[in-house]
Design a protein around this motif. Sequence first.
Motif, mmCIF file in Angstrom:
data_model
loop_
_atom_site.group_PDB
_atom_site.id
_atom_site.type_symbol
_atom_site.label_atom_id
_atom_site.label_comp_id
_atom_site.label_asym_id
_atom_site.label_seq_id
_atom_site.Cartn_x
_atom_site.Cartn_y
_atom_site.Cartn_z
ATOM 1 N N ALA A 43 22.842 67.356 -23.920
ATOM 2 C CA ALA A 43 23.301 66.285 -23.469
ATOM 3 C C ALA A 43 23.498 65.858 -22.203
ATOM 4 C CB ALA A 43 24.849 66.174 -23.692
ATOM 5 N N ARG A 44 23.641 65.174 -21.434
ATOM 6 C CA ARG A 44 23.846 64.830 -20.285
ATOM 7 C C ARG A 44 24.552 66.108 -19.056
ATOM 8 N NH1 ARG A 44 21.622 59.175 -20.256
ATOM 9 N NH2 ARG A 44 23.851 59.400 -21.252
ATOM 10 N N ASP A 45 25.921 65.969 -19.841
ATOM 11 C CA ASP A 45 26.988 66.470 -19.315
ATOM 12 C C ASP A 45 27.944 66.227 -20.537
ATOM 13 O OD1 ASP A 45 28.064 63.281 -20.085
ATOM 14 O OD2 ASP A 45 27.510 62.753 -18.640
ATOM 15 N N LEU A 46 29.703 67.155 -20.037
ATOM 16 C CA LEU A 46 30.587 66.923 -21.167
ATOM 17 C C LEU A 46 30.551 65.985 -22.092
ATOM 18 C CD1 LEU A 46 32.003 68.774 -21.909
ATOM 19 C CD2 LEU A 46 33.904 68.552 -20.345
ATOM 20 N N SER A 47 31.155 64.998 -21.594
ATOM 21 C CA SER A 47 31.346 63.544 -21.991
ATOM 22 C C SER A 47 30.341 63.139 -22.944
ATOM 23 C CB SER A 47 31.265 62.387 -21.320
ATOM 24 O OG SER A 47 31.928 61.113 -22.072
ATOM 25 N N GLU A 48 28.860 63.572 -22.642
ATOM 26 C CA GLU A 48 28.417 63.276 -23.594
ATOM 27 C C GLU A 48 28.356 64.302 -24.875
ATOM 28 O OE1 GLU A 48 23.058 61.575 -24.118
ATOM 29 O OE2 GLU A 48 23.161 63.367 -22.836
ATOM 30 N N SER A 49 28.134 65.255 -24.767
ATOM 31 C CA SER A 49 28.053 66.385 -25.563
ATOM 32 C C SER A 49 29.420 66.182 -26.265
ATOM 33 C CB SER A 49 28.729 67.907 -24.593
ATOM 34 O OG SER A 49 27.406 68.464 -24.015
ATOM 35 N N ARG A 50 30.127 66.176 -25.493
ATOM 36 C CA ARG A 50 31.518 65.477 -26.912
ATOM 37 C C ARG A 50 31.192 64.640 -27.400
ATOM 38 N NH1 ARG A 50 35.577 66.263 -22.133
ATOM 39 N NH2 ARG A 50 36.726 68.955 -22.524
ATOM 40 N N HIS A 51 31.128 63.589 -27.308
ATOM 41 C CA HIS A 51 30.248 61.955 -28.250
ATOM 42 C C HIS A 51 28.973 62.348 -29.023
ATOM 43 C CE1 HIS A 51 29.710 58.030 -29.749
ATOM 44 N NE2 HIS A 51 28.470 58.419 -29.265
ATOM 45 N N LEU A 52 27.867 63.229 -28.807
ATOM 46 C CA LEU A 52 27.255 63.770 -30.214
ATOM 47 C C LEU A 52 28.038 64.827 -31.192
ATOM 48 C CD1 LEU A 52 24.244 64.986 -28.019
ATOM 49 C CD2 LEU A 52 24.432 63.261 -29.590
ATOM 50 N N TYR A 53 29.022 65.651 -30.480
ATOM 51 C CA TYR A 53 29.847 66.711 -31.117
ATOM 52 C C TYR A 53 30.925 65.367 -32.565
ATOM 53 C CZ TYR A 53 33.404 69.702 -33.113
ATOM 54 O OH TYR A 53 33.531 70.659 -34.194
ATOM 55 N N ASP A 54 31.314 64.576 -31.717
ATOM 56 C CA ASP A 54 32.647 63.784 -32.823
ATOM 57 C C ASP A 54 31.827 62.967 -34.061
ATOM 58 O OD1 ASP A 54 34.353 64.676 -31.018
ATOM 59 O OD2 ASP A 54 34.504 63.336 -29.815
ATOM 60 N N GLN A 55 30.182 63.158 -33.140
ATOM 61 C CA GLN A 55 29.424 61.717 -34.463
ATOM 62 C C GLN A 55 29.220 63.136 -36.007
ATOM 63 O OE1 GLN A 55 29.237 58.563 -34.094
ATOM 64 N NE2 GLN A 55 30.608 59.122 -33.309
ATOM 65 N N LEU A 56 28.521 63.922 -34.916
ATOM 66 C CA LEU A 56 27.585 65.186 -36.060
ATOM 67 C C LEU A 56 29.324 66.077 -37.222
ATOM 68 C CD1 LEU A 56 24.870 66.717 -33.432
ATOM 69 C CD2 LEU A 56 24.591 64.975 -35.344
ATOM 70 N N ALA A 57 30.704 66.205 -36.117
ATOM 71 C CA ALA A 57 31.069 67.015 -36.965
ATOM 72 C C ALA A 57 31.529 65.927 -38.571
ATOM 73 C CB ALA A 57 32.254 66.711 -36.353
ATOM 74 N N VAL A 58 31.224 64.487 -38.517
ATOM 75 C CA VAL A 58 31.621 64.465 -39.446
ATOM 76 C C VAL A 58 30.197 64.330 -40.723
ATOM 77 C CG1 VAL A 58 31.245 61.956 -40.856
ATOM 78 C CG2 VAL A 58 32.587 62.376 -38.364
ATOM 79 N N LEU A 59 29.050 64.495 -40.201
ATOM 80 C CA LEU A 59 27.822 64.573 -40.881
ATOM 81 C C LEU A 59 27.700 65.934 -41.368
ATOM 82 C CD1 LEU A 59 25.323 62.078 -39.051
ATOM 83 C CD2 LEU A 59 26.631 61.704 -40.449
ATOM 84 N N GLY A 60 28.594 66.866 -41.096
ATOM 85 C CA GLY A 60 27.850 68.134 -41.338
ATOM 86 C C GLY A 60 28.885 68.830 -42.722
ATOM 87 N N PRO A 61 29.621 67.847 -43.815
ATOM 88 C CA PRO A 61 29.568 68.179 -44.385
ATOM 89 C C PRO A 61 29.154 67.131 -45.299
ATOM 90 C CG PRO A 61 32.117 67.314 -43.287
ATOM 91 C CD PRO A 61 30.482 67.427 -42.426
ATOM 92 N N ILE A 62 28.730 66.110 -45.141
ATOM 93 C CA ILE A 62 27.735 65.488 -46.481
ATOM 94 C C ILE A 62 26.470 66.240 -45.854
ATOM 95 C CG2 ILE A 62 26.350 63.512 -46.335
ATOM 96 C CD1 ILE A 62 29.089 62.459 -44.849
ATOM 97 N N MET A 63 26.002 66.642 -45.249
ATOM 98 C CA MET A 63 23.831 67.069 -44.735
ATOM 99 C C MET A 63 24.694 68.371 -45.862
ATOM 100 S SD MET A 63 22.459 65.807 -43.663
ATOM 101 C CE MET A 63 21.309 66.459 -42.979
#
Length: 147
Positions: free
Chosen positions: A97-117
Amino acid sequence: PPARPTPGLSDSLFVPDEIINPAPRFAALVKNIKRRRGSKVDIRVPRYRDEKTPDAARPVGCPPPATLEEALEMDEVYMDAMAFGMGCCCLQVTFQARDLSESRHLYDQLAVLGPIMLALTAATPIARGVLLDTDVRWDIIAQSVDD
């Protein structure tokens, strides 16, 4: 050619050392895990039980078996080599990610998908030829290296 498990690098009752990749890092990994744990790998997974499942001679939580016969008498499915865990196919993805803000955004999006995957890719109902009473293979993978 066929190979039989013998005392050596992994000391497995089930898996011969010949299956270990010949690259030096894999033998070193097996040695380091054994040294850190103080013993060989001890993976235990609940056996699926139904009315046809015979009673086990060795109960859950018993000491690690010394022979193949003892391992086969356990109430749990016992596996004693890193190959059982590292042989489970997995995918690791790294994002930049470009910066910490984008990293947190990616994390928040992927955290929801983790259990489904995890649920979609969990299909590991059998290990060592025995039906398991688990939903995912994570415990096998984790127990193959963690102490």
